[in-house]
Scaffold this active site. Sequence first.
Site, PDB file in Angstrom:
ATOM      1  N   ASN A   1      51.055  38.593  79.682  1.00  0.00           N
ATOM      2  CA  ASN A   1      49.682  38.911  79.290  1.00  0.00           C
ATOM      3  C   ASN A   1      49.705  39.888  78.125  1.00  0.00           C
ATOM      4  OD1 ASN A   1      48.324  37.358  81.211  1.00  0.00           O
ATOM      5  ND2 ASN A   1      48.216  39.025  82.700  1.00  0.00           N
TER       6      ASN A   1
ATOM      7  N   ARG B   1      51.115  29.670  74.401  1.00  0.00           N
ATOM      8  CA  ARG B   1      49.700  29.424  74.724  1.00  0.00           C
ATOM      9  C   ARG B   1      49.038  30.757  75.060  1.00  0.00           C
ATOM     10  NH1 ARG B   1      46.385  28.369  79.214  1.00  0.00           N
ATOM     11  NH2 ARG B   1      44.641  26.963  78.789  1.00  0.00           N
TER      12      ARG B   1
ATOM     13  N   HIS C   1      43.188  31.084  83.674  1.00  0.00           N
ATOM     14  CA  HIS C   1      43.647  30.863  82.292  1.00  0.00           C
ATOM     15  C   HIS C   1      43.269  29.456  81.806  1.00  0.00           C
ATOM     16  CE1 HIS C   1      46.220  34.519  81.924  1.00  0.00           C
ATOM     17  NE2 HIS C   1      46.299  34.393  83.222  1.00  0.00           N
TER      18      HIS C   1
ATOM     19  N   TYR D   1      53.233  28.783  90.345  1.00  0.00           N
ATOM     20  CA  TYR D   1      53.169  28.026  89.091  1.00  0.00           C
ATOM     21  C   TYR D   1      53.666  26.595  89.266  1.00  0.00           C
ATOM     22  CZ  TYR D   1      51.839  32.319  86.797  1.00  0.00           C
ATOM     23  OH  TYR D   1      51.156  33.439  86.435  1.00  0.00           O
TER      24      TYR D   1
HETATM   25 FE1  HDD Z   1      49.377  33.815  86.518  1.00  0.00          FE
HETATM   26  C1  HDD Z   1      48.486  30.965  84.930  1.00  0.00           C
HETATM   27  C2  HDD Z   1      49.977  35.320  83.502  1.00  0.00           C
HETATM   28  C3  HDD Z   1      49.920  36.811  88.118  1.00  0.00           C
HETATM   29  C4  HDD Z   1      49.215  32.256  89.474  1.00  0.00           C
HETATM   30  N1  HDD Z   1      49.231  33.267  84.590  1.00  0.00           N
HETATM   31  C5  HDD Z   1      48.858  32.028  84.136  1.00  0.00           C
HETATM   32  C6  HDD Z   1      48.912  32.001  82.710  1.00  0.00           C
HETATM   33  C7  HDD Z   1      49.329  33.229  82.312  1.00  0.00           C
HETATM   34  C8  HDD Z   1      49.537  34.021  83.495  1.00  0.00           C
HETATM   35  C9  HDD Z   1      49.524  33.694  80.892  1.00  0.00           C
HETATM   36  C10 HDD Z   1      48.523  30.836  81.831  1.00  0.00           C
HETATM   37  C11 HDD Z   1      49.704  29.978  81.478  1.00  0.00           C
HETATM   38  C12 HDD Z   1      49.285  28.885  80.525  1.00  0.00           C
HETATM   39  O1  HDD Z   1      48.891  29.199  79.403  1.00  0.00           O
HETATM   40  O2  HDD Z   1      49.332  27.738  80.934  1.00  0.00           O
HETATM   41  N2  HDD Z   1      49.773  35.707  85.928  1.00  0.00           N
HETATM   42  C13 HDD Z   1      50.104  36.090  84.648  1.00  0.00           C
HETATM   43  C14 HDD Z   1      50.622  37.444  84.676  1.00  0.00           C
HETATM   44  C15 HDD Z   1      50.584  37.862  85.974  1.00  0.00           C
HETATM   45  C16 HDD Z   1      50.066  36.772  86.763  1.00  0.00           C
HETATM   46  C17 HDD Z   1      51.118  38.204  83.460  1.00  0.00           C
HETATM   47  C18 HDD Z   1      50.998  39.169  86.561  1.00  0.00           C
HETATM   48  C19 HDD Z   1      51.990  39.870  86.115  1.00  0.00           C
HETATM   49  N3  HDD Z   1      49.496  34.434  88.440  1.00  0.00           N
HETATM   50  C20 HDD Z   1      49.759  35.703  88.900  1.00  0.00           C
HETATM   51  C21 HDD Z   1      49.888  35.687  90.333  1.00  0.00           C
HETATM   52  C22 HDD Z   1      49.707  34.387  90.729  1.00  0.00           C
HETATM   53  C23 HDD Z   1      49.456  33.623  89.516  1.00  0.00           C
HETATM   54  C24 HDD Z   1      50.180  36.899  91.184  1.00  0.00           C
HETATM   55  C25 HDD Z   1      49.726  33.778  92.095  1.00  0.00           C
HETATM   56  C26 HDD Z   1      50.344  34.258  93.126  1.00  0.00           C
HETATM   57  N4  HDD Z   1      48.845  31.962  87.102  1.00  0.00           N
HETATM   58  C27 HDD Z   1      48.921  31.520  88.374  1.00  0.00           C
HETATM   59  C28 HDD Z   1      48.678  30.038  88.499  1.00  0.00           C
HETATM   60  C29 HDD Z   1      48.425  29.623  87.021  1.00  0.00           C
HETATM   61  C30 HDD Z   1      48.569  30.930  86.283  1.00  0.00           C
HETATM   62  C31 HDD Z   1      47.628  29.670  89.498  1.00  0.00           C
HETATM   63  C32 HDD Z   1      47.163  28.855  86.732  1.00  0.00           C
HETATM   64  C33 HDD Z   1      47.529  27.789  85.731  1.00  0.00           C
HETATM   65  C34 HDD Z   1      48.971  27.811  85.706  1.00  0.00           C
HETATM   66  O3  HDD Z   1      49.434  28.760  86.562  1.00  0.00           O
HETATM   67  O4  HDD Z   1      49.683  27.090  85.054  1.00  0.00           O
HETATM   68  O5  HDD Z   1      49.787  29.404  89.031  1.00  0.00           O
END
Ligand code: HDD
Length: 701
Positions: A164, A128, A91, A378
Site C-alpha cells: 500500500n 496495479r 481494491h 489472495y
Molecule cells: Fe489485501 C487485495 C494490499 C491486508 C485480502 N490487498 C489487495 C490489493 C492490495 C492489497 C494492494 C489489490 C491487489 C490488486 O491490485 O489486484 N492488503 C494489502 C495490504 C494489506 C492487506 C498492504 C496489509 C498489510 N488483504 C489484507 C488482509 C486480507 C486481505 C489482512 C485478508 C485476510 N486483499 C485481500 C483480498 C484481495 C486483496 C481479498 C482482494 C482482491 C485480491 O485480493 O486480489 O484477497
Amino acid sequence: MAEDRDLYPSTADTQKTAESGTCPYETGNAGELHQTPGDAPTLTTAQGVPVADDQNTLRGGERGPALMEDFHFREKIFHFDHERIPERVVHARGYGAHGYFECTEAIPELTSASLFQEAGSKVPAFVRFSTVAGNKGSFDLARDVRGFAVKLYTEEGNWDLVGNNIPVFFIQDPIKFPDLIHSVKAEPDRGFPQAQSAHDNFWDFISLMPESMHMVMWTMSDRAIPRSFRFMEGFGVHTFRLVNAEGKSHFVKFHWKPKLGLQSVVWDEAVKINGADPDFHRRDLWDAIRNGDFPEWELGVQIFDDAFADKFDFDVLDATKLIPEEDCPVRIIGRLVLDRTVDNFFAETEQVAFCTQNIVPGIDFTNDPLLQGRNFSYLDTQTKRLGGPNFTHIPINAPKCPMHHFQQDGHMAMHNPTGRANYEPNSWSKGGPRADPRRGFKSYPEELEGTKRRLRPESFADHYSQARQFYISQTKVEQDHIANGLTFELSKCVVEDIRLRVLSHLQLIDGDLAQKVADGLGHDLPEPATPARAPVDLKPSDKLSILKNGPSSFKGRKLGILVSDGMDRAVYDALVEAVEAEGGMVEVVAPKVGGVTASDGSKLAANQKIDGGPSVLYDAVAVVVSTQGAAALAGMLPGKQFLSDAFGHSKFIAMTPEAATLLEASGVNGTDEGMMTLRSPADAPAFVKACRAVRFWQREA
Ligand code: HDD
C-alpha cells in the site's frame, strides 16, 4: 510442461493469434478504424464462420418474428452477457502499467533472490495501483489507502509485493479483515456511502478497535488523497525475511520511493476533482507514460536482525507499526520504471492476480499473523474472481521463466502437456520434472515452540505511541489537514456516541489535536480512553511528512494556462518553454475547445473548454488573457472559479496584467508572493521556478 517467455506475447499479439488474423482495433492505431471495408479482415463468429450482416437479426418476414436459429446473434449476445467477472472484494478500482525492475546494488550477502544478484540486471514488472473501499466504477480521489501491488517476473518465478502507499495497517490479526472491510464499504441495508470512510459504521468499528489508531492518522492525512500515483510511496508493510545462499536470514521491510517526490492534493480539491475528472489518477498515469515521462521509484530496504528486533520498542511482527527510517536507514538497491501502458484493460489490469504467497527463493515470510492470513486470502479470492485454478495460465499472471509441473485440467486449461507421465515419482525415461534441493525454494528453518492458543501478544498492546509520533512529525499545515480530515469524517457520523468515542482516543494521541477536532465538531472533550498500555513519547521522524519530502522541481507536474482571444502569444510561449525545460507539462484551457486567436493572429488549440478544465486539475495555473477576454471570463462562473479555487488551494498563480478584471470578479482580494504578474515573456522562468515548491502554503496559514 515447459513454457518460456516467447509463449507470452503482449495481449494484442495474443488477440491476433486467437483470432487467426490481424486485430484492426489495437490501441494506438485508431487510424486503422477508418480503413475501408475492402481492406479490413472479414468479421467472423467465435467459431470462425464469416459473417455477412452484423446490423440485422434474422427474421421471418419483413415485420415478422426473430428466428432462434440466428446463431450469430445468439453467440454475440451470449458472450456479451458474460463479459463481466466479479470485481475484487477490496481494491476493486485500480489501474495498471508495465515496466521493469533494475537492480542498482547487488545484495548477494543478504539474499539469494535472482533479481538482486547483479547490479544492472532487469526483470519485467507489472504494477496495479488501487483504492480500497470503492467499487470498480467509483472515483479516483476518494479519501482512501492506495494499493501499490507489484508483480516481478523473475528468473525463478513471480514475486508479488502486494503493498500500500501507507506503511502500516488498520488491524493486527487477519480474522478482523472482513469486519474492517464490511465497516468501511457501503452500509449493508442502504447500499451507501460509496468509496468513503465518512460514515457511522466505519468510525463505530474504528473506535472499538484502538489498534487502528495509527493507520487512521495516516488515512486522515493527505497521504490518503495523493495528487498522482506517480507521487506516492509504496510499502511492503510487513516484515519479511531475506535469506542468503548460506541460509542466513535478515529481516527486511520494503519501500518504494518516487523519484518525483511526494505530493498530495487538499481535501476541497479532491472533492472537486472527483466531479471534474473521476479518472484523474488513471488518466495521469496513462498520459505520463504515453508522453514518455516514465514514472520511477527506487526500491529501498530496511535490513535488521534479531538483536535490533529485540530492542525495538514494538513488535516487528505487528503490521500496525513501522520502523522509523531514522532508527533503521533505507538502503536503495533498485529502481522500478513504468514504461508501457496496457494494451487491454480487462486482460491485464482486471485479470492480474496478486498473491502474497508468491515469493521466490531468497525471500521468505515471517510470523506476522496478518501476512500469514493474507497468504490464504489472495489465492482463494483469485480462484473465485477468475473462475478456477488456471488463472496462472492468463498471460499477465504467467511466469516468464520456464515452468514444469504436473498440475493439469480444470476450467479453461490452456497449458495441456502431452505424454504419459502426470505423476511423480514415476519410472518413465522422460518422466517429467523433479524437485531440485540445490536450487528449489526452501523455507527458512525458524525454530518454533508454543502452546496452541487464540491470543493477542502483549508486545502488540501499544496502540497510540506511533500514532502520536506520526502526528508530531508533520508540519503545521499537515497537522491542520489531519484535524480537518477527522472533523469532516466525524461530522458525517450521525450517532454522537461514535464521535465522542473517537475523541476519547484522540486525547491519547495528542491533546491539541483532540481539542481542535472537538471544537470543529462542537463537542466538549469526553474522558480519555483507557489504553491497554500507556503510550510513550517517541522522537519525530521527518520521513513521515509529505511536505518535508516534496519535489525539488516542477518535473512531472502540470501547469494549466487559461487563455482568451487576443492573448499575448509570446508570454504563453515563454511559459511553455520554461515548463518544458523543467520536465513539466502544459494544458491550455480556453472559453471554447476550438481554441483562441492570439494578438499576433496566431491560432492556439485548447485542451479543455473552461468548464471542463477547472484549476483543480493542475498543479499551478497561469492566466494569459486580453482585457476583453478577462471581462468575458469574469462573466462565467467556471472562469471565476478557475482563479478562486487556485487561490484557495494555495497554488502558484501567474497572470498577465490584463487578467485584473477576472481576479477581481473571482473574489480574490489582494495578492501575495504566490501570485506573480507576467509583464513580459522574461517573467515566465521565475514563475516556473517558484512552482517547484508546488504550493504556497503560507497562504493557508
Ligand atoms: Fe489485501 C487485495 C494490499 C491486508 C485480502 N490487498 C489487495 C490489493 C492490495 C492489497 C494492494 C489489490 C491487489 C490488486 O491490485 O489486484 N492488503 C494489502 C495490504 C494489506 C492487506 C498492504 C496489509 C498489510 N488483504 C489484507 C488482509 C486480507 C486481505 C489482512 C485478508 C485476510 N486483499 C485481500 C483480498 C484481495 C486483496 C481479498 C482482494 C482482491 C485480491 O485480493 O486480489 O484477497
